[in-house]
Design an enzyme around this catalytic site. Structure first.
Site, PDB file in Angstrom:
ATOM      1  N   VAL A   1       0.833  -1.204   0.000  1.00 32.66           N
ATOM      2  CA  VAL A   1       0.000   0.000   0.000  1.00 32.66           C
ATOM      3  C   VAL A   1       0.867   1.254   0.000  1.00 32.66           C
ATOM      4  CG1 VAL A   1      -0.275   0.230   2.519  1.00 32.66           C
ATOM      5  CG2 VAL A   1      -2.060   1.058   0.988  1.00 32.66           C
TER       6      VAL A   1
ATOM      7  N   GLY B   1      -4.756  -7.256   1.636  1.00 34.70           N
ATOM      8  CA  GLY B   1      -5.363  -6.343   2.606  1.00 34.70           C
ATOM      9  C   GLY B   1      -4.686  -4.987   2.595  1.00 34.70           C
ATOM     10  N   GLU B   2      -4.742  -4.299   3.733  1.00 33.49           N
ATOM     11  CA  GLU B   2      -4.069  -3.004   3.904  1.00 33.49           C
ATOM     12  C   GLU B   2      -4.560  -1.944   2.923  1.00 33.49           C
ATOM     13  OE1 GLU B   2       0.151  -3.599   3.744  1.00 33.49           O
ATOM     14  OE2 GLU B   2       0.104  -5.246   5.185  1.00 33.49           O
ATOM     15  N   GLY B   3      -5.745  -2.113   2.374  1.00 30.71           N
ATOM     16  CA  GLY B   3      -6.281  -1.111   1.460  1.00 30.71           C
ATOM     17  C   GLY B   3      -5.766  -1.194   0.042  1.00 30.71           C
TER      18      GLY B   3
END
Length: 384
Positions: free
Chosen positions: A101, A322-324
């Site tokens: 990210v 994940g993590e945007g």
């Protein structure tokens, strides 16, 4: 007892401006590219115009990635490929610019904000602006105990509301929402299964760092046990978050609700964001009108939650980290839709081409007469 009345959000949240959306649709019909030729970009541009209350739509100039972080006690059961309490290392990688990210955000020139709600580490492990909203150190093991007390759940939800206000007041015009957690997908699956009325096996995925079959069975059993604890409290969304959620999930739920109150659009990332959105929808049914599903991660729980909210992912790239990350990948699509909606020229009016309304009508009449003469001649030829 909690002093927080979640029903207030139902009264505070309005839908995006329908009149503005109709104006945006009318403008799109006048543009030189035929409506529908740009596919879903048309719909996105019109949605964003309604959310902004502006035609033509304004460009997305100040987006921000907001990541809520926490550790979950259920990770002690070996339901994740990462060690229990391992979210601290993930947060450190984001802050040091060494995570996916961070790389994407640098390239897209989007700032990243990390909010520690329940990391299992000392509070001085990170800067004050990261830890100032922390509720507790880790969340409880939801298969046998509550994740939070009701007071902690309320504090976390209020923190999410405050963070949404901070973002709206600072000029953020769109949020990319994600999480950094170990065990978070297990808690998210419990929430989704409880709210959708499904069994554990239907929502149990393999997480961002894929687990093997034995770990999947342990995860499925943990979700099943937590579901038994969740079902008796389904009528109280704050109690559900306290029982089987976590501080990060409660904060994300409050954040989503207040973003809808403040008319701040949000792109949702993976299964954790989808679970929090599902809880928020149960609180205020109009709230999902302010959110986009950034991508489909392949997690069965996410697909179930998005289907329940009638949100269709913008991307299907199988991103599970994940993590945007998946939601951030969708940001250029939203920006492109805004640019096309605002900058495509409109078709010229007849006067602008030197043709008056009268001459246009005369031309149409002449064409009709010519067609009639042709048909008459054809009939005479046949009779001969």
């Amino acid at each position: 007892m909690s002093s927080l009345n979640l029903d207030d959000f139902t009264d505070l949240i309005e839908r995006p401006d329908g009149g503005v959306r109709r104006d945006a649709e009318s403008r799109r019909e006048r543009q030189i590219v035929p409506p529908g030729a740009l596919g879903r970009l048309d719909e996105l541009g019109e949605w964003l115009a309604a959310a902004q209350g502006a035609v033509p739509v304004r460009p997305v100039e100040r987006p921000r990635v907001v990541l809520f972080a926490g550790d979950h006690g259920v990770a002690e059961l070996g339901v994740s490929a990462r060690p229990a309490g391992g979210a601290e290392q993930l947060v450190r990688a984001v802050l040091e610019g060494a995570s996916p990210v961070s790389v994407l955000a640098r390239r897209l020139e989007v700032p990243v904000r990390v909010v520690d709600m329940a990391l299992d580490c000392a509070p001085d492990a990170f800067p004050a602006d990261v830890v100032r909203h922390r509720v507790r150190r880790g969340s409880g093991r939801i298969d046998v105990e509550d994740a939070l007390t009701l007071e902690e759940a309320e504090a976390a939800l209020r923190a999410g509301v405050a963070i949404a206000d901070e973002e709206a007041d600072s000029g953020t015009d769109l949020v990319v929402l994600g999480d950094i957690s170990v065990g978070g997908t297990t808690a998210a699956a419990v929430l989704i299964a409880a709210l959708c009325g499904t069994d554990a096996s239907v929502v149990t995925g393999r997480g961002g760092l894929a687990i093997d079959d034995l770990a999947w069975m342990r995860k499925c059993a943990a979700i099943r046990d937590a579901l038994r604890r969740a079902r008796p409290v389904l009528g109280d969304q704050l109690q559900v978050l306290a029982t089987v959620g976590g501080a990060d999930l409660a904060a994300m739920t409050g954040f989503l609700l207040q973003c809808a109150v403040r008319k701040l659009p949000v792109i949702l990332d993976g299964v954790v964001a989808a679970a929090c959105a599902l809880v928020a929808q149960r609180v205020a049914f109009r709230a999902p009108d302010w959110w986009l599903a950034g991508h489909g991660s392949g997690e069965p729980g996410q697909a179930k939650a998005l289907d329940r909210m009638a949100l269709e992912p913008l991307l299907e790239q199988g991103v599970k980290v994940g993590e945007g990350v998946g939601a951030l990948l969708a940001l250029p699509i939203v920006r492109s839709a805004a640019a096309l909606a605002a900058d495509l020229p409109e078709k010229p009016e007849p006067e602008e081409t030197g043709e008056t309304a009268e001459t246009a009508e005369a031309a149409e009449a002449a064409e009709a007469a010519k067609a009639a003469e042709g048909a008459e001649a054809a009939e005479e030829k046949e009779s001969e």
